[in-house]
Design an enzyme around this catalytic site. Structure first.
Site, mmCIF file in Angstrom:
data_model
loop_
_atom_site.group_PDB
_atom_site.id
_atom_site.type_symbol
_atom_site.label_atom_id
_atom_site.label_comp_id
_atom_site.label_asym_id
_atom_site.label_seq_id
_atom_site.Cartn_x
_atom_site.Cartn_y
_atom_site.Cartn_z
ATOM 1 N N ASN A 145 1.361 9.961 7.677
ATOM 2 C CA ASN A 145 3.038 10.183 7.746
ATOM 3 C C ASN A 145 3.525 10.294 8.978
ATOM 4 O O ASN A 145 5.099 10.175 9.121
ATOM 5 C CB ASN A 145 3.021 11.642 6.848
ATOM 6 C CG ASN A 145 2.516 11.250 5.421
ATOM 7 O OD1 ASN A 145 2.189 10.110 5.024
ATOM 8 N ND2 ASN A 145 2.893 12.208 4.514
ATOM 9 N N GLU A 151 0.824 -1.179 0.121
ATOM 10 C CA GLU A 151 -0.139 0.064 -0.036
ATOM 11 C C GLU A 151 0.773 1.161 0.102
ATOM 12 O O GLU A 151 0.558 2.204 -0.783
ATOM 13 C CB GLU A 151 -0.806 0.141 1.202
ATOM 14 C CG GLU A 151 -1.986 0.848 1.304
ATOM 15 C CD GLU A 151 -3.012 0.825 2.381
ATOM 16 O OE1 GLU A 151 -2.813 -0.150 3.174
ATOM 17 O OE2 GLU A 151 -3.935 1.330 2.286
#
Ligand SMILES: Cc1cc2nc3c(=O)[nH]c(=O)nc-3n(C[C@H](O)[C@H](O)[C@H](O)COP(=O)(O)OP(=O)(O)OC[C@H]3O[C@@H](n4cnc5c(N)ncnc54)[C@H](O)[C@@H]3O)c2cc1C
Lengths: 382, 308
Positions: free
Chosen positions: A359, A245
């Site tokens: 992130n 992913e």
């Protein structure tokens, strides 16, 4: 060191290019998160599959072409350059299929892969839960053994499942052993989203469309045949796709180089010296991503593993996507707030730093696994 | 398609790295900054023996980049870009042979490189202009932020023979500077990582704090994406690719230097601490051989033509 394509790769590229030129719909399709757009995107998937372009790297028996990794990247470049539609089947093709190939039984491969390739059955990834986002392993939805029926009974709730409002089947992790430690005792299940006891509640996203949904499980029976990998081994099975992913598969460079090209055209139409440097930087970052990908492809060809570099990749493409679109909006000036392909792309890009592991989590992984910095005092990471 | 260094190239990189690691390059750089050039010239000779000064003519830009990354990683002082990249490409005949065999030379290439680096040590000094390359005599010295960079105005003399490859020479110099920045950035990151694993505050290694981790992760990411631009430009050193490499390496190395300084705290701000050598070098190289603004404009021109 070289970046030359071989003769057969060039032939593959030419074939893909001419097929796309002849087949890509002239008008962009409506959003795949509307019932009408969803159906049209499924038709597009079927058309791709009919000529073996929906899953080029798969075996021929499952509608593929057995394309190499290099050819796959080449195809993706051509695909986005041609302005072809987004892939409504991407969760299945890119996130689930690699685990079915790796951990699925022959029977599961034969049963699930063909309809995935043709777009007839669209899949939703049901991993997150209200209390388990970044800390995915803390998930609470349960699977109870039902020996009499030869299967399991699922209860609980999943959330933020993309495409689930319209998709047909889902895949996700459930806690099958309440006694086991956090990462242990999880099992990977496949289930129809219209099974008895499943309730899907669409959730409108920032752009107003029901891109994702909540899925409630109330005594949902799943037969043993629909367990992927060994019971209790779900975490390991699931993590074998988390890398996909973040890494190459979900975000091939083609889409960003194509967007950078469109940004340059926009700049040529509406030059604004105040935005010029950012246009250059957006192009440059897309170019860096393109070249970086060839390095990754070389490593994989040599039998290497991307490992934590998938996290380096994920931070880069997600921030690049936001930067590309923000720059385009700046060039559009006061028109930026009006409905447009750039604005749609922008709203979608905003979710990039959140999904596929935020992130912040990716930076933790880079710092700990690549730079070797001390681990966070406690907690798991996906 | 094989976008990775070959085994030979990796071996070359490793052997240069080993040679430089064993050469106390910090002491060499500090001496150079003090005007003691003997250790630096001795190191120059050893690197010339390894072939570094003949890469531009005898090897490919990939090898040039490998060498300059190593020079940057170890902060080797001297007019390396000027000799081994620019002049090695632009000069012809015996002048070129002299450089390949280790003669230290330097050049001013206005407007981007208006001063000749280390013209006081170089055996040969040149000035490039529109009408070609001239021999030159060093004039007034100028002080650089990087104490190891001794810059001089030059007075151009008679026109000198060239290979008439000034564009390629400039682009190779830019690319070599980019590679040097990459090496310097890698070094600062490596030293910062080592430091934050040792330094403790509030009872924990500072490297276990997320604010520190995330900053260093961003440096890792920036350098990882600058490197393929360097290698891509080395395979095809067109002006656009070379400028892209320079912009990306300057940004990444500068981020490394700012971050490296910040995570060290006050010790990083001292000249005595070795980190200062790389921090000031990076600052100087960011604008050497074309500022980021110049290179961005050059990229934009090549992508969309003249842009007003
Ligand atoms: C558009 C979109 C599509 C999605 N599609 C799917 C899907 O198809 N299937 C699916 O299962 N999920 C999907 N998700 C969910 C996604 O995977 C989660 O949103 C993500 O894992 C983060 O979880 P969370 O939202 O609960 O945020 P939280 O985990 O609550 O995090 C909130 C904030 O805290 C930060 N944070 C959390 N822990 C740490 C830490 N240890 N260190 C530093 N910061 C931390 C996060 O980075 C974030 O900024 C989707 C999300 C979006 C936005």
């Amino acid at each position: 060191m070289d970046l030359e394509l071989s003769e057969s790769e060039l032939a593959f590229q030419a074939e893909a290019r001419s097929w796309l030129a002849a087949n890509v719909p002239a008008q962009p399709l409506p959003s795949l998160d509307t019932p009408e757009g969803f159906a049209l995107h499924q038709e597009w998937e079927a058309r791709l599959a009919a000529d073996r372009w929906s899953v080029v790297s798969w075996p021929r028996e499952y509608h593929g072409r057995e394309a190499s990794l290099v050819e796959w990247v080449v195809f993706e470049e051509e695909y986005y350059r041609a302005g072809a539609p987004g892939r409504v089947s991407q969760n299945g093709i890119f996130l689930l299929a690699p685990i079915i190939f790796e951990h699925g039984t022959q029977e599961q491969q034969d049963r699930f892969l063909p309809t995935m390739a043709t777009g007839e059955r669209i899949w939703a990834q049901c991993w997150s839960e209200p209390e388990a986002g970044s800390d995915l392993a803390s998930l609470k939805s349960t699977a109870r053994r039902d020996d009499a029926r030869g299967g399991w009974v699922l209860d609980g709730q999943k959330i933020w499942c993309s495409r689930a409002a319209l998709a047909h089947w889902g895949f996700g992790l459930f806690r099958s052993d309440p006694e086991a430690q956090k990462h242990a005792g999880l099992t990977y299940f496949l289930f129809p989203l219209d099974a008895e006891g499943v309730t899907v509640r669409p959730i409108a996203q920032l752009d107003g469309e029901a891109g994702f949904a909540e899925v409630f499980f109330d005594d949902v029976f799943v037969p043993d045949a629909d367990v992927l990998g060994a019971p209790g081994d779900g975490w390991r099975v699931a993590m074998s796709t988390a890398g996909n992913e973040r890494g190459l598969s979900l975000r091939s460079p083609g889409r960003f180089t194509a967007a950078a090209d469109r940004l340059l055209s926009l700049y040529a139409e509406r030059p604004d010296p105040r935005v010029a440097d950012r246009v250059v930087d957006a192009w440059l970052r897309a170019e860096a991503y393109r070249l970086y990908t060839w390095g990754t492809v070389t490593k994989l060809k040599d039998g290497g593993d991307i490992g934590a570099a998938g996290s380096v990749n994920k931070v880069w493409w997600s921030e690049l996507d936001v930067a590309l679109h923000e720059t385009a909006l700046d060039l559009l000036g006061p028109d930026a707030e009006l409905e447009s392909r750039w604005l749609d792309g922008y709203t979608f890009a905003l979710s990039g730093p959140i999904y596929a592991g935020t992130n912040e989590i990716q930076r933790n992984i880079v710092a700990e696994r690549i730079l070797g910095l001390p681990r966070e005092p406690k907690g798991a990471q996906r | 398609m094989r976008f990775e260094l070959t085994t030979d190239q990796r071996d070359f990189a490793a052997s240069l790295d080993a040679l430089l690691a064993a050469s106390d390059t910090v002491a060499v750089a500090r001496a150079w900054a003090e005007g003691e050039h003997a250790p630096g010239l001795a190191l120059w000779a050893r690197l010339a023996e390894q072939g570094v000064t003949m890469l531009a003519t005898e090897a490919t830009p990939v090898e040039v980049c490998i060498a300059f990354e190593a020079l940057g990683r170890h902060a080797v002082p001297g007019p390396w870009v000027e000799s081994a990249a620019y002049l090695a490409t632009e000069l012809a005949g015996s002048a070129q042979e002299a450089i390949a065999s280790g003669t230290v030379a330097t050049v001013a290439v206005p407007p981007h490189t208006p001063y000749a680096l280390d013209a006081d040590v170089a055996e040969r000094v040149y000035a490039a202009g529109r009408d070609g390359v001239r021999t030159a005599t060093p004039g007034e010295p100028h002080v650089s932020v990087d104490r190891t960079r001794r810059l001089f105005s030059v007075a151009p003399g008679p026109v000198h023979d060239t290979a008439d490859r000034s564009q390629e020479a400039f682009d190779l110099a830019v690319l070599a500077t980019a590679a040097q920045l990459l090496g310097a950035g890698e070094r600062v990151l490596a030293d910062a990582v080592t430091y934050v694993k040792q330094r403790k505050q509030f009872g924990r290694e500072i490297g276990s704090y997320q604010a520190i981790k995330h900053r260093l992760a961003d440096v890792r990411i920036a350098l990882d994406f600058a490197r393929p631009l360097v290698h891509g430009a080395a395979l095809d050193p067109a002006p656009r690719a070379v400028s892209a490499a320079k912009v990306a390496c300057a940004d990444a190395a500068y981020l490394a230097s700012r971050t490296g300084l910040q995570v060290h705290g006050a010790i990083g701000y001292t000249q005595e601490f070795d980190l200062s050598i790389w921090i000031t070098k990076i600052r100087a190289l960011v604008t050497a051989w074309g500022t980021p603004a110049f290179h961005r404009a050059r990229i934009l021109d090549s992508l969309v033509g003249s842009h007003g």
